[in-house]
Design a protein around this motif. Sequence first.
Motif, PDB file in Angstrom:
ATOM      1  N   UNK A   1      -9.671  -0.185   3.349  1.00 14.05           N
ATOM      2  CA  UNK A   1      -8.910  -0.769   2.457  1.00 14.05           C
ATOM      3  C   UNK A   1      -9.839  -0.899   1.433  1.00 14.05           C
TER       4      UNK A   1
ATOM      5  N   UNK B   1      -2.003  -5.128   9.543  1.00  8.54           N
ATOM      6  CA  UNK B   1      -2.120  -3.868   8.514  1.00  8.54           C
ATOM      7  C   UNK B   1      -2.633  -2.437   9.306  1.00  8.54           C
TER       8      UNK B   1
ATOM      9  N   UNK C   1     -11.861  -2.374   7.979  1.00  8.01           N
ATOM     10  CA  UNK C   1     -11.817  -3.027   7.059  1.00  8.01           C
ATOM     11  C   UNK C   1     -13.113  -2.745   5.685  1.00  8.01           C
TER      12      UNK C   1
ATOM     13  N   UNK D   1      -5.952  -6.151  11.335  1.00 10.41           N
ATOM     14  CA  UNK D   1      -5.963  -5.132  10.832  1.00 10.41           C
ATOM     15  C   UNK D   1      -6.490  -4.256  11.930  1.00 10.41           C
TER      16      UNK D   1
ATOM     17  N   UNK E   1       0.825  -2.380  -2.897  1.00  7.71           N
ATOM     18  CA  UNK E   1      -1.088  -2.240  -1.673  1.00  7.71           C
ATOM     19  C   UNK E   1      -1.917  -2.651  -2.172  1.00  7.71           C
TER      20      UNK E   1
ATOM     21  N   UNK F   1       2.616  -1.285   7.394  1.00  8.16           N
ATOM     22  CA  UNK F   1       2.236  -2.990   7.667  1.00  8.16           C
ATOM     23  C   UNK F   1       3.502  -2.943   8.589  1.00  8.16           C
TER      24      UNK F   1
ATOM     25  N   UNK G   1      -3.906   2.153   3.742  1.00  8.04           N
ATOM     26  CA  UNK G   1      -2.860   1.872   4.554  1.00  8.04           C
ATOM     27  C   UNK G   1      -1.628   2.046   5.228  1.00  8.04           C
TER      28      UNK G   1
ATOM     29  N   UNK H   1       1.098 -11.022   9.854  1.00  8.13           N
ATOM     30  CA  UNK H   1       1.114  -9.279   9.251  1.00  8.13           C
ATOM     31  C   UNK H   1      -0.076  -8.785   9.996  1.00  8.13           C
TER      32      UNK H   1
ATOM     33  N   UNK I   1      -2.253   5.213  -0.270  1.00  5.27           N
ATOM     34  CA  UNK I   1      -3.273   3.934  -1.020  1.00  5.27           C
ATOM     35  C   UNK I   1      -3.973   3.479  -0.087  1.00  5.27           C
ATOM     36  N   UNK I   2      -4.827   2.877  -0.252  1.00  9.90           N
ATOM     37  CA  UNK I   2      -6.191   2.137   0.516  1.00  9.90           C
ATOM     38  C   UNK I   2      -6.558   2.607   1.725  1.00  9.90           C
TER      39      UNK I   2
ATOM     40  N   UNK J   1     -11.218   0.087  -2.059  1.00 12.19           N
ATOM     41  CA  UNK J   1     -10.758   0.505  -3.444  1.00 12.19           C
ATOM     42  C   UNK J   1     -12.059   2.105  -3.152  1.00 12.19           C
TER      43      UNK J   1
ATOM     44  N   UNK K   1      -3.357  -6.079  -0.145  1.00 14.02           N
ATOM     45  CA  UNK K   1      -4.294  -6.528  -0.002  1.00 14.02           C
ATOM     46  C   UNK K   1      -5.355  -7.417   0.091  1.00 14.02           C
TER      47      UNK K   1
END
Lengths: 761, 70
Positions: free
Chosen positions: A142, A346, A139, A311, B42, A160, A157, A344, A154-155, A144, B46
Amino acid sequence: MTANKYSVLNTRVHNVDGYAKVTGRATYTFDVKLPGMLYGKILRSPHPHARIISIDPTEALKLPGVKAVVTGKDTLGVKQGIWRRYPELCDEQILTIEKVRYIGEPVAAVAAITEEIAEQALDLIDVQYEVLPFVDDPMEAIKKEAPMIHEGVERNVNVTRHIEWGDVEEAFEEAEYVREDWFKLGGQAHMCMETRATVASYTSDKKLTVYTSTQSPYYHQALLAGVLGLRESDIRVIAHYVGGGFGGKFELDASQFCASILSMKLSKPVKIVFTREEDFVATKRRTPMYYYVRTGVKKDGTFCAREARVFSNGGAYTGMGATALYLTGFFHSFPYKWKAYRYDGYRVYTNSLPSTSMRGFGAPQAMFCSEQQIDWIAADLGLDIIEIRRKNAHTTGYEVPGQATIGSCGLNQCLDKIEQWIKDRGKLPKNRVIGISAAGFMTGGIFNWFDTPYSFSSAVVTINYDGVVELHVGAQDIGQGSNTTLAMICAEALGVKLENIKVHSGDTDHCPADLGAWGSRQTLMAGNATKMAAEDAKKQLLEFASAKFGYNIVYDVDIKDGWVYNVARPERGMHYVDLVKEALRGKDGQRIVGRGHYTPHRKGMISPAYSYMVQAVEAEIDAETGKISLHNCVTAHDCGQPINTLGLIGQLEGAASMAAGYGYLENMPVEDGKVMNPNLVDYKIIRAPDMPECEIIEIDTYEPEGPYGAKEAGEGLTNPTAAALGNAIFHATGLKMKQAPIMPEMIVNAFKEKKKGGGTP
Amino acid sequence: MSLKCPVCGKLKKDPVDCARHMFGTGDKPHKAWFEAQGLSYIDLLLSQATEPGNKAYIEVGGLIAKAQQG
Ligand SMILES: [Zn+2]
């Protein structure tokens, strides 16, 4: 009780390799000794995230007895992984060149004449790091401002996954009750009795022999070829005996890679055996997850809609974690019929040890959340916990929309049996309480992310002059008893006695390719291949029998218990061995060889078949200390046709033990990227005295896709126990357990709250 | 108001449903559509997954609807 229609199947058989194991003659990788063998050790990163500026091995090489030091620069630098069809998910170099991403990541490896010297040499390797900011919680990762762990991701991840059927919004509107909860699930170590171990032996004719502890010799043959620049067939992987895998041993590990690189550099055999601590901190683990679940039901308990969001803490590399992310979403719908469902998932890179497959493959996490929430919903609506499950249960022929067709399902019979067991148990002793959970699981994954042209499973049956049958399979026995299961299937299909079967597995030079022991593949997939090979051999034998007896069609003849006979007049026949001798002469001395293979086609997205189970655990909960003790663990289990009932019980008891450990003991705290308890003193697992009485109630079903109707047993049962335990605590204290493992302080606090409130909160 | 996915043409019942489909599919062509609009796939994904409400879906759905009306 109905009579057993089989001669060999559905009986209680000791493992065919039992004598070798109990007499200590079974050779595990640790026991392998080759002439001139050197010992390897691995230098590991002390930082969760750092750039490697330089590695200087000069002082280490000066130490007498040290023969070589290798770093990432001695390798081809190939980013490897099991997802060969998706190269972006092959993200691990094993001996890293630029950056380390978790504490324990391999940086360099040493070969020396003794293990002690190799260990000393590690301290003399000078590594300069530029320490980077790190993040070890998904948490946070992810956000920024979080550090980027892999360039361009990016982030952070990593993967998914989305699963959806039905109109979720509409179905939630139809619901008369909606509940939502967040859960947090911890990691779990595979805890194999045999730690990772390899002896690699490279010779100057460019042939590499690798003795290793693996769940899939074929995967390792192919993966090593990819990272070493060798042809697959120039690598021979041998793993005759393996002390457990549980999902942790089918990816390439550092013992295999580093021993091979060192051996190639020195042309000498090199052995690397991980310590228990290395097995904890520098291999992969069960995936920790944050789980959001929203469920809508009618007041009568009919399930309408469910939405789940996960997540997962992926750690530093992908490994098998992408599949765990998909499967947790799929099994979160199990074993119930949902009009509409949305998931969903991640998977997030973090600077901690990687997460991967482990027995249950995402399903224990899913079940912990789902099965507890169902009890909470039932309590809110005043419904019976068995009845709410029965009302929504999968049934034979049900189609999970777009995902799977259920060929056989004994879930309702399982619920009936557990309901009866609870009634028969009557009034419980003080502080004791029963919790239940249902679950379902796959029987072999239909995933070809490894992108292999070979069959998923193959078998070759060869019949010798003396009637002994050699069964060659690529399926690896990792201690679960698959060689015994396959020997039984072979004996039944051929109509001979079990003692006539010799199983050969765990050697890529002599066994056909097989994807390996994961996802509960062996009984169904390797079992189908074995049955097909045995039937092929039998057909050839019967052609000779038919010719000899002079009957007009082949089907007049059969073999059972080693007697070849006329079906209409069983007394007319001959001994199987005599027929084999005649057949050999008839074939100009050629042995009879049968071939079989299995690859599922058009069997849905996940698996050709599904097992079902309902479990009740009786637990005693100490209000003062928060200690949980298990007293009974009863499972009604539908695995289709049982093959070896003794092996089945062993597998189910083992699974219950691992699952209970996941529920209340096996805590794996990671602080600042570091596993805090990497030893068997501080990492608590279920020991023999903690193990409850286990009872298995077998539910008879027939799985059309399985050999003789058989399906999965032993992996799926890691799924329900933690939830059943959580439910027991809920019924005792009223507290909702939203974190696994359930720690004593959570129980103590629950009882304190209850006391303060003067009743069940 | 039914809408067509601007990438694969799948028919969806409303803008939010269409946006949800685009995020959920998330393959290369669908991700490329976001970039072509100057959006970060992304970041939006998120924000949708971690913040309450349906902000990202509504924003993306609105864009799709506008493009199709136009
Ligand atoms: Zn689309």
